[in-house]
Design a protein around this motif. Structure first.
Motif, PDB file in Angstrom:
ATOM      1  N   GLY A 193       6.927  11.144 -18.330  1.00  0.00           N
ATOM      2  CA  GLY A 193       6.050  10.803 -17.072  1.00  0.00           C
ATOM      3  C   GLY A 193       5.413  12.151 -16.804  1.00  0.00           C
ATOM      4  N   ARG A 194       5.599  13.225 -17.682  1.00  0.00           N
ATOM      5  CA  ARG A 194       4.901  14.466 -17.273  1.00  0.00           C
ATOM      6  C   ARG A 194       3.342  14.408 -18.013  1.00  0.00           C
ATOM      7  N   TYR A 195       2.427  15.127 -17.325  1.00  0.00           N
ATOM      8  CA  TYR A 195       1.169  15.117 -17.892  1.00  0.00           C
ATOM      9  C   TYR A 195       0.683  16.653 -18.390  1.00  0.00           C
ATOM     10  N   TYR A 196      -0.006  16.718 -19.490  1.00  0.00           N
ATOM     11  CA  TYR A 196      -0.144  17.969 -20.143  1.00  0.00           C
ATOM     12  C   TYR A 196      -1.616  18.209 -20.573  1.00  0.00           C
ATOM     13  N   GLY A 197      -2.517  17.359 -20.165  1.00  0.00           N
ATOM     14  CA  GLY A 197      -3.919  17.430 -20.168  1.00  0.00           C
ATOM     15  C   GLY A 197      -4.611  16.891 -21.435  1.00  0.00           C
ATOM     16  N   THR A 198      -4.285  17.431 -22.529  1.00  0.00           N
ATOM     17  CA  THR A 198      -4.938  17.232 -23.787  1.00  0.00           C
ATOM     18  C   THR A 198      -3.948  16.789 -25.037  1.00  0.00           C
ATOM     19  N   ALA A 255      -2.076  19.952 -26.435  1.00  0.00           N
ATOM     20  CA  ALA A 255      -0.908  20.369 -25.423  1.00  0.00           C
ATOM     21  C   ALA A 255       0.156  19.537 -25.280  1.00  0.00           C
ATOM     22  N   ALA A 256       0.210  18.083 -25.380  1.00  0.00           N
ATOM     23  CA  ALA A 256       1.427  17.204 -25.303  1.00  0.00           C
ATOM     24  C   ALA A 256       2.053  17.482 -26.624  1.00  0.00           C
ATOM     25  N   ILE A 268     -12.400 -10.818 -21.541  1.00  0.00           N
ATOM     26  CA  ILE A 268     -11.481  -9.967 -21.063  1.00  0.00           C
ATOM     27  C   ILE A 268     -11.298  -8.662 -21.990  1.00  0.00           C
ATOM     28  N   LYS A 269     -11.512  -7.490 -21.421  1.00  0.00           N
ATOM     29  CA  LYS A 269     -11.153  -6.596 -22.482  1.00  0.00           C
ATOM     30  C   LYS A 269      -9.648  -6.265 -22.797  1.00  0.00           C
ATOM     31  N   ILE A 270      -9.348  -5.953 -24.069  1.00  0.00           N
ATOM     32  CA  ILE A 270      -7.960  -5.668 -24.478  1.00  0.00           C
ATOM     33  C   ILE A 270      -7.919  -4.147 -24.815  1.00  0.00           C
ATOM     34  N   ALA A 271      -6.720  -3.621 -24.745  1.00  0.00           N
ATOM     35  CA  ALA A 271      -6.460  -2.211 -25.311  1.00  0.00           C
ATOM     36  C   ALA A 271      -4.996  -2.127 -25.625  1.00  0.00           C
ATOM     37  N   CYS A 272      -4.771  -1.278 -26.557  1.00  0.00           N
ATOM     38  CA  CYS A 272      -3.278  -1.066 -26.838  1.00  0.00           C
ATOM     39  C   CYS A 272      -2.986   0.390 -26.757  1.00  0.00           C
ATOM     40  N   PHE A 273      -1.780   0.655 -25.799  1.00  0.00           N
ATOM     41  CA  PHE A 273      -1.691   1.900 -25.152  1.00  0.00           C
ATOM     42  C   PHE A 273       0.020   2.179 -25.573  1.00  0.00           C
ATOM     43  N   SER A 274       0.286   3.049 -26.652  1.00  0.00           N
ATOM     44  CA  SER A 274       1.623   3.286 -27.286  1.00  0.00           C
ATOM     45  C   SER A 274       2.069   4.293 -26.908  1.00  0.00           C
ATOM     46  N   GLU A 275       3.316   4.553 -26.778  1.00  0.00           N
ATOM     47  CA  GLU A 275       4.007   6.175 -26.655  1.00  0.00           C
ATOM     48  C   GLU A 275       3.637   6.886 -28.051  1.00  0.00           C
ATOM     49  N   TYR A 276       3.630   6.196 -29.120  1.00  0.00           N
ATOM     50  CA  TYR A 276       3.350   6.737 -30.471  1.00  0.00           C
ATOM     51  C   TYR A 276       2.203   6.601 -31.178  1.00  0.00           C
ATOM     52  N   THR A 278      -1.885  11.518 -26.663  1.00  0.00           N
ATOM     53  CA  THR A 278      -3.474  11.904 -26.864  1.00  0.00           C
ATOM     54  C   THR A 278      -4.053  11.728 -25.411  1.00  0.00           C
ATOM     55  N   ALA A 279      -3.582  10.624 -24.690  1.00  0.00           N
ATOM     56  CA  ALA A 279      -4.131  10.353 -23.228  1.00  0.00           C
ATOM     57  C   ALA A 279      -3.770  11.324 -22.259  1.00  0.00           C
ATOM     58  N   GLY A 280      -2.959  12.422 -22.702  1.00  0.00           N
ATOM     59  CA  GLY A 280      -2.473  13.478 -21.838  1.00  0.00           C
ATOM     60  C   GLY A 280      -1.041  13.549 -21.397  1.00  0.00           C
ATOM     61  N   GLY A 281      -0.325  12.537 -21.920  1.00  0.00           N
ATOM     62  CA  GLY A 281       1.074  12.803 -21.187  1.00  0.00           C
ATOM     63  C   GLY A 281       1.901  11.666 -21.860  1.00  0.00           C
ATOM     64  N   CYS A 282       3.256  11.761 -21.609  1.00  0.00           N
ATOM     65  CA  CYS A 282       4.374  10.684 -22.018  1.00  0.00           C
ATOM     66  C   CYS A 282       4.329   9.597 -20.776  1.00  0.00           C
ATOM     67  N   LYS A 283       4.577   8.272 -21.195  1.00  0.00           N
ATOM     68  CA  LYS A 283       4.669   7.317 -20.355  1.00  0.00           C
ATOM     69  C   LYS A 283       5.976   7.654 -19.489  1.00  0.00           C
ATOM     70  N   PRO A 284       6.099   7.273 -18.295  1.00  0.00           N
ATOM     71  CA  PRO A 284       4.923   6.676 -17.231  1.00  0.00           C
ATOM     72  C   PRO A 284       3.944   7.411 -16.676  1.00  0.00           C
ATOM     73  N   CYS A 285       3.620   8.429 -17.428  1.00  0.00           N
ATOM     74  CA  CYS A 285       2.547   9.336 -16.656  1.00  0.00           C
ATOM     75  C   CYS A 285       1.341   8.651 -16.045  1.00  0.00           C
ATOM     76  N   ARG A 286       1.247   8.879 -14.786  1.00  0.00           N
ATOM     77  CA  ARG A 286       0.178   7.953 -13.923  1.00  0.00           C
ATOM     78  C   ARG A 286      -1.061   8.424 -14.562  1.00  0.00           C
ATOM     79  N   LYS A 287      -1.540   9.688 -14.567  1.00  0.00           N
ATOM     80  CA  LYS A 287      -2.815  10.096 -15.409  1.00  0.00           C
ATOM     81  C   LYS A 287      -2.901   9.464 -16.719  1.00  0.00           C
ATOM     82  N   ALA A 288      -2.205   9.314 -17.565  1.00  0.00           N
ATOM     83  CA  ALA A 288      -2.377   8.731 -18.845  1.00  0.00           C
ATOM     84  C   ALA A 288      -2.686   7.237 -18.770  1.00  0.00           C
ATOM     85  N   PHE A 289      -2.222   6.547 -17.892  1.00  0.00           N
ATOM     86  CA  PHE A 289      -2.440   5.188 -17.492  1.00  0.00           C
ATOM     87  C   PHE A 289      -3.960   5.157 -16.825  1.00  0.00           C
ATOM     88  N   MET A 290      -4.373   5.988 -16.106  1.00  0.00           N
ATOM     89  CA  MET A 290      -5.580   5.971 -15.335  1.00  0.00           C
ATOM     90  C   MET A 290      -6.626   6.311 -16.428  1.00  0.00           C
TER      91      MET A 290
END
Length: 209
Positions: free
Chosen positions: A47-52, A55-56, A113-121, A146-158
């Motif tokens: 759930g934490r955000y690291y920005g880059t 950094a993560a 419909i756009k599709i994406a894959c968003f993994s923890e790894y 790579t999106a900035g943090g570990c799930k369930p980090c809100r900023k990574a989902f955004m």
């Protein structure tokens, strides 16, 4: 409900990953301290955000280094050179995509419909190919650190929503864990669908196609 994009988690969602830890442990039997440290440190970073991206992963390897009593370079080399490739090899040898994946992903694309894959790894493209899924089917894919943090980090989902250029309210997150995929989706106003862990033949997204 009317949805403009669907984000799929990978591990446990597009394939049944219940046996994956067993095979990964077998391939890393002499690295049990690193395996344990990776699991514990990633959980503490939840759930934490690291920005880059840097950094993560730097924070993950720093924590692992402290737990294992080895250098950051050592754990980083193991993670990228042994651990993640061992997951890919285990998937290729023992696992496959769930039956509904083959037809559902193209159907969504055909409907616009756009599709994406968003993994923890990481190693997402390699893992998708290993289970028989062409990674090019997705409009976008990224791992959470790579999106900035570990799930369930809100900023990574955004971040993923921004890359898809779709408002979170018009996105359906499909995952196998309520505490990561579900919580992250809820935090930014996305819809969420919890998938069965077993190899079901079909998956009803309950959306207008």
């Amino acid at each position: 409900m009317k949805i403009k994009a669907v984000i799929f988690d990978l591990d446990g969602t597009l394939y049944d990953n219940s046996r994956l830890p067993f095979y990964v442990i077998l391939r890393n039997i002499f690295y049990w301290r690193s395996l344990y440290a990776e699991r514990i440190c990633r959980h503490k970073m939840s759930g934490r955000y690291y920005g880059t991206k840097g950094a993560a992963y730097d924070e993950l390897f720093r924590r692992m280094s402290l737990m294992t009593g080895t250098s950051v370079e050592h754990v980083s080399k193991w993670y990228w050179g042994k651990y993640m490739p061992s997951q890919v090899k285990a998937l290729k040898a023992h696992m496959h995509a769930k039956p509904w994946v083959k037809d559902l992903l193209p159907a969504l694309r055909e409907k616009g419909i756009k599709i994406a894959c968003f993994s923890e790894y990481s190693f997402m493209k390699e893992k998708l190919r290993a289970i028989g899924v062409n990674p090019d089917i997705f409009d976008f894919m990224i791992d959470a650190p790579t999106a900035g943090g570990c799930k369930p980090c809100r900023k990574a989902f955004m971040y993923v929503a921004a890359k898809l250029d779709v408002h979170p309210a018009d996105i359906l997150m499909v995952g196998d864990r309520e505490d990561t995929d579900g919580a992250g989706a809820e935090s930014c106003g996305m819809n969420f669908l919890l998938v069965p862990k077993n190899d079901t033949e079909t998956l009803n997204l309950n959306i207008q196609l």
